[in-house]
Design a protein around this motif. Structure first.
Motif, short mmCIF file in Angstrom:
data_model
loop_
_atom_site.label_atom_id
_atom_site.label_comp_id
_atom_site.label_asym_id
_atom_site.label_seq_id
_atom_site.Cartn_x
_atom_site.Cartn_y
_atom_site.Cartn_z
N SER A 1 0.80 -1.23 0.00
CA SER A 1 0.00 0.00 0.00
C SER A 1 0.83 1.28 0.00
O SER A 1 0.49 2.23 -0.70
N PRO A 2 1.93 1.36 0.75
CA PRO A 2 2.70 2.62 0.77
C PRO A 2 3.44 2.92 -0.53
O PRO A 2 3.92 4.03 -0.73
N THR A 3 3.52 1.92 -1.43
CA THR A 3 4.26 2.10 -2.67
C THR A 3 3.34 2.61 -3.77
O THR A 3 2.13 2.69 -3.60
N ASP A 4 3.94 2.90 -4.94
CA ASP A 4 3.16 3.36 -6.09
C ASP A 4 3.04 2.28 -7.16
O ASP A 4 2.64 2.58 -8.29
N HIS B 1 -6.09 1.34 -1.81
CA HIS B 1 -6.07 2.80 -1.99
C HIS B 1 -6.17 3.52 -0.65
O HIS B 1 -5.39 4.45 -0.37
N SER C 1 -5.33 2.54 2.20
CA SER C 1 -4.17 2.31 3.07
C SER C 1 -2.91 2.98 2.52
O SER C 1 -1.84 2.84 3.12
N SER C 2 -3.04 3.68 1.41
CA SER C 2 -1.88 4.27 0.75
C SER C 2 -1.79 5.77 1.01
O SER C 2 -2.75 6.39 1.49
N ARG D 1 -2.11 7.92 -1.06
CA ARG D 1 -3.04 8.56 -2.00
C ARG D 1 -4.48 8.57 -1.47
O ARG D 1 -5.40 8.96 -2.19
N SER D 2 -4.69 8.12 -0.26
CA SER D 2 -6.05 7.91 0.26
C SER D 2 -6.89 9.18 0.30
O SER D 2 -8.13 9.10 0.28
N THR E 1 -6.06 7.07 -7.44
CA THR E 1 -5.99 5.72 -7.99
C THR E 1 -7.12 5.49 -8.99
O THR E 1 -8.26 5.90 -8.76
N ARG F 1 -2.06 6.06 -9.82
CA ARG F 1 -1.75 4.64 -9.61
C ARG F 1 -2.82 3.80 -10.28
O ARG F 1 -4.01 4.14 -10.25
#
Length: 467
Positions: free
Chosen positions: A164-167, A188, A190-191, A193-194, A241, A281
């Motif tokens: 999740s933290p990655t792209d 999404h 958890s990232s 970008r949320s 995303t 993403r």
């Protein structure tokens, strides 16, 4: 080894019957006590927590019916089985209406007594499991809509924490109804970008021309009706995303244009000439095997490699039946609130029946069934009679659909599904032949009685299917 929290109380004023029942159950390693009358039974019930009470209806002083009513007032979860003699069947029927689990007529068959006790023990074990799952459910509040306690789902949760933290782009594969969209949204949310848009695109729902303009946008005058510039989903989802559901349905032409997006991080609107940079993403999903489509020439290999940076396969519900109970609980709470039935409860026997079914429509089908049961249930409890007929049909063994591609399932998995189907049907027919007598059935099919009991639990064989 028996669960020492499952305790049984035998209540009968006839010493011989009470002693015989106690000795039988103790030989089966049950924790059991006796009482010679209703008043003594109530005294023991106040001091200890009994899961099952087996009581005679006709006793001096506090009779069995009155004892049943008092027990249900003290603890509605305690199951009560009534012992009745000739001429008291009407009392037994009345007891059933008051909440008794079952009744046994004198002189009774000890095998029937054991069967009833085993059924109650299974119900008690399932109830404990549900309580544990309710507590465990709170641990996963970060993923409130994607429920699962099976090892496979827990592995997915752990994997999501890593990616999740990655792209990186993500490919989610799974049968229809397994929750691919929920998993994509979970990734999404958890990232980093949320706080930006999460745009869902159903690639199977739009024509090629319309899908292209929706994905990439268009410039004024690009086609008839294009009176102004319009941003596409990739631009709208900038810093967020885009979820491409059923990506396998994209035409080869659109696959080529999507490849540019994954390589250059830019789009060209329909009718435009200048590329537009984007920061989006991509999470894609399909109910087909993309690697197989690549071999068949139906999906671009270069695009497959671009979106298949990380691949997650969601197992079908039939391969993780331990998730059925928490899923039913989750959907129950959801629809109880929606239809203002907050007091509605569900019998543990319902869970056993639902676990027997193979759920070809997966979690989505289960959700629809729970919704139907909540809507149509009479009174304050959902019982087996509220389950749709195709799921609870006695003796029915769920088979693989005719259109199932066995090669895609794989030899080992397909063999297991058919072997399980055969084994279950064989056991049900054997139990019917021996009229539910477990000892005789085990002897007839030449296996040990404990082995038969374990197999009955494993395949969720219900009493109604052979009695």
């Amino acid at each position: 080894m028996r669960d020492d929290t499952f305790k049984i109380l035998i209540v009968d004023d006839e010493d011989s019957i009470r002693t015989r029942c106690i000795q039988l159950l103790k030989r089966k390693s049950y924790c059991v006590k006796g009482a010679s009358n209703g008043e003594q039974a109530l005294s023991l019930l106040k001091k200890d927590n009994f899961s099952l009470v087996i009581a005679d209806i006709r006793m001096p002083g506090l009779n069995g019916i009155e004892l049943l009513e008092r027990i249900k007032e003290m603890n509605s979860e305690t199951e009560v089985v009534m012992i009745t003699g000739y001429g008291t069947i009407e009392d037994a029927v009345r007891a059933m209406k008051l909440g008794a689990y079952d009744y046994i007529t004198k002189p009774f068959d000890m095998e029937r007594l054991l069967r009833i006790v085993e059924h109650v023990e299974t119900k008690f074990s399932l109830r404990k499991e549900v309580d544990v799952l309710k507590k465990e459910l709170k641990k996963f509040s970060a993923y409130p809509d994607f429920i699962g306690f099976s090892e496979k789902i827990q592995q997915i949760f752990e994997f999501v924490k890593k990616i999740s933290p990655t792209d990186c782009n993500v490919l989610i594969e799974g049968e229809t109804g397994t929750g691919k969209g929920l998993l994509a949204r979970m990734i999404h949310m958890s990232s980093p970008r949320s706080h930006h848009p999460f745009i869902v695109v159903d690639c199977a729902a739009l024509t090629e021309t319309l899908l292209e303009s929706e994905l990439f946008g268009y410039v004024k005058g690009a086609f008839t009706g294009a009176y102004a510039n319009k941003e596409g989903y990739f631009k709208v989802a900038d810093k967020g995303t885009v979820f491409l559901d059923e990506i396998s349905e994209l035409s080869m032409a659109l696959q080529g244009k999507l490849l540019r997006v994954t390589q250059e991080r830019e789009i060209v609107p329909v009718g435009g000439t200048k590329p537009v940079k984007i920061d989006t993403r991509i999470i894609a999903a399909t109910n087909k095997r993309l690697d197989q489509l690549v071999k068949e020439g139906k999906f671009r290999e270069d695009l497959f490699f671009r979106i298949n940076v990380v691949r997650i396969e969601i197992p079908p519900l039939r391969e993780r039946k331990e998730d059925i109970v928490p899923l039913v609980r989750f959907f129950m709470e959801k629809f109880k609130r929606r239809y203002q039935k907050e007091d509605l409860q569900i019998d543990e026997d319902v869970f056993v029946t639902l676990q027997h079914y193979d759920w070809p429509g997966n979690v989505r089908e289960l959700e629809n069934v729970v919704q139907q049961m909540v809507i149509t249930a009479d009174g304050k409890r959902i019982t087996v009679k509220d389950i749709p007929g195709k799921i609870k049909t006695p003796g029915r063994v769920q088979e693989l659909p005719e259109e199932t591609d066995l090669f895609k399932i794989g030899y080992t998995k397909a063999k297991k599904l058919y072997l399980d189907s055969f084994t279950r049907r064989f056991l049900v027919e054997a139990l019917r032949y021996y009229r539910g007598n477990i000892t005789q059935t085990a002897k007839g099919i030449k296996i040990q009685r404990p082995s038969l009991q374990r197999m009955m639990k494993r395949y969720n064989i219900l009493k109604e299917e052979f009695m």
